[in-house]
Enzyme design. Structure first.
Site, PDB file in Angstrom:
ATOM      1  N   HIS A   1      -2.190   4.079  -0.560  1.00  8.35           N
ATOM      2  CA  HIS A   1      -2.440   5.075   0.489  1.00  8.35           C
ATOM      3  C   HIS A   1      -1.329   5.046   1.519  1.00  8.35           C
ATOM      4  O   HIS A   1      -0.798   3.995   1.844  1.00  8.35           O
ATOM      5  CB  HIS A   1      -3.805   4.848   1.161  1.00  8.35           C
ATOM      6  CG  HIS A   1      -4.028   3.450   1.656  1.00  8.35           C
ATOM      7  ND1 HIS A   1      -4.370   2.419   0.808  1.00  8.35           N
ATOM      8  CD2 HIS A   1      -3.954   2.907   2.891  1.00  8.35           C
ATOM      9  CE1 HIS A   1      -4.498   1.301   1.514  1.00  8.35           C
ATOM     10  NE2 HIS A   1      -4.231   1.573   2.778  1.00  8.35           N
TER      11      HIS A   1
ATOM     12  N   GLY B   1      -0.605  -6.568   4.626  1.00  7.42           N
ATOM     13  CA  GLY B   1      -1.840  -6.221   5.345  1.00  7.42           C
ATOM     14  C   GLY B   1      -2.664  -5.147   4.659  1.00  7.42           C
ATOM     15  O   GLY B   1      -3.506  -4.511   5.292  1.00  7.42           O
TER      16      GLY B   1
HETATM   17  P1  5GP Z   1      -4.888  -0.674   4.814  1.00 11.87           P
HETATM   18  O1  5GP Z   1      -5.310  -1.730   5.797  1.00 11.87           O
HETATM   19  O2  5GP Z   1      -5.324  -1.039   3.405  1.00 11.87           O
HETATM   20  O3  5GP Z   1      -3.456  -0.277   4.890  1.00 11.87           O
HETATM   21  O4  5GP Z   1      -5.675   0.631   5.225  1.00 11.87           O
HETATM   22  C1  5GP Z   1      -6.983   0.905   4.852  1.00 11.87           C
HETATM   23  C2  5GP Z   1      -7.492   1.947   5.803  1.00 11.87           C
HETATM   24  O5  5GP Z   1      -8.640   2.539   5.233  1.00 11.87           O
HETATM   25  C3  5GP Z   1      -7.916   1.395   7.170  1.00 11.87           C
HETATM   26  O6  5GP Z   1      -7.148   2.035   8.197  1.00 11.87           O
HETATM   27  C4  5GP Z   1      -9.406   1.734   7.247  1.00 11.87           C
HETATM   28  O7  5GP Z   1      -9.813   2.133   8.544  1.00 11.87           O
HETATM   29  C5  5GP Z   1      -9.560   2.851   6.232  1.00 11.87           C
HETATM   30  N1  5GP Z   1     -10.861   2.902   5.597  1.00 11.87           N
HETATM   31  C6  5GP Z   1     -11.539   1.880   5.004  1.00 11.87           C
HETATM   32  N2  5GP Z   1     -12.705   2.305   4.488  1.00 11.87           N
HETATM   33  C7  5GP Z   1     -12.767   3.646   4.750  1.00 11.87           C
HETATM   34  C8  5GP Z   1     -13.758   4.648   4.474  1.00 11.87           C
HETATM   35  O8  5GP Z   1     -14.802   4.406   3.874  1.00 11.87           O
HETATM   36  N3  5GP Z   1     -13.477   5.912   4.906  1.00 11.87           N
HETATM   37  C9  5GP Z   1     -12.322   6.225   5.568  1.00 11.87           C
HETATM   38  N4  5GP Z   1     -12.160   7.491   5.953  1.00 11.87           N
HETATM   39  N5  5GP Z   1     -11.381   5.304   5.841  1.00 11.87           N
HETATM   40  C10 5GP Z   1     -11.606   4.024   5.451  1.00 11.87           C
END
Ligand code: 5GP
Ligand code: ZN
Length: 114
Positions: free
Chosen positions: A100, A93
């Site tokens: 991160h 996901g």
């Molecule tokens: P993943 O789904 O890849 O594990 O998590 C990506 C996370 O990055 C998501 O929880 C999403 O809300 C966050 N996210 C995406 N774009 C941005 C952004 O431009 N700024 C911040 N602060 N968070 C972001």
């Protein structure tokens, strides 16, 4: 990396709410929080995912974990506890291809995946 949203946050061309920063790590609030406290901890060097870690860049893991402890203290969730999630790749996901760690806290999580 040019079109990576987290690299843009690291270089400052996209704003973020910073929680912690040092030479190699940035921690900032997730834009779409899934808990009262939801902080993303990222290495400043673009690393695509957990699968991109190797003997050469693995030292960052120690720094990330140390930064997570610092973030937990700053956000005052260290004593009550928190959850750390790393999504990796398509089935994991992962939506942003820059390694991160999600640090989630401020509430008790009742649903358990594992
Ligand atoms: P993943 O789904 O890849 O594990 O998590 C990506 C996370 O990055 C998501 O929880 C999403 O809300 C966050 N996210 C995406 N774009 C941005 C952004 O431009 N700024 C911040 N602060 N968070 C972001
Ligand atoms: Zn990046």
């Amino acid at each position: 990396m040019a079109d990576c949203v987290f690299c843009k946050i690291i270089e400052g061309s996209i704003p973020s709410s910073k929680v912690y920063e040092d030479d190699s790590i940035l921690a900032f609030k997730d834009i779409n929080p899934a808990a009262p406290v939801h902080v993303l901890v990222v290495p400043k060097t673009h690393t695509e995912s957990l699968e991109a870690l190797n003997e050469e860049n693995m030292d960052i893991v120690k720094k990330i974990h140390s930064a997570i402890q610092e973030v937990a203290r700053i956000m005052k969730i260290n004593e009550a506890g928190y959850r750390v999630i790393v999504n990796c790749g398509k089935n994991g996901g992962q939506t942003v291809p820059h390694l991160h760690y999600h640090v989630l806290g401020g509430a008790k999580f009742d649903e358990k995946i594992i």
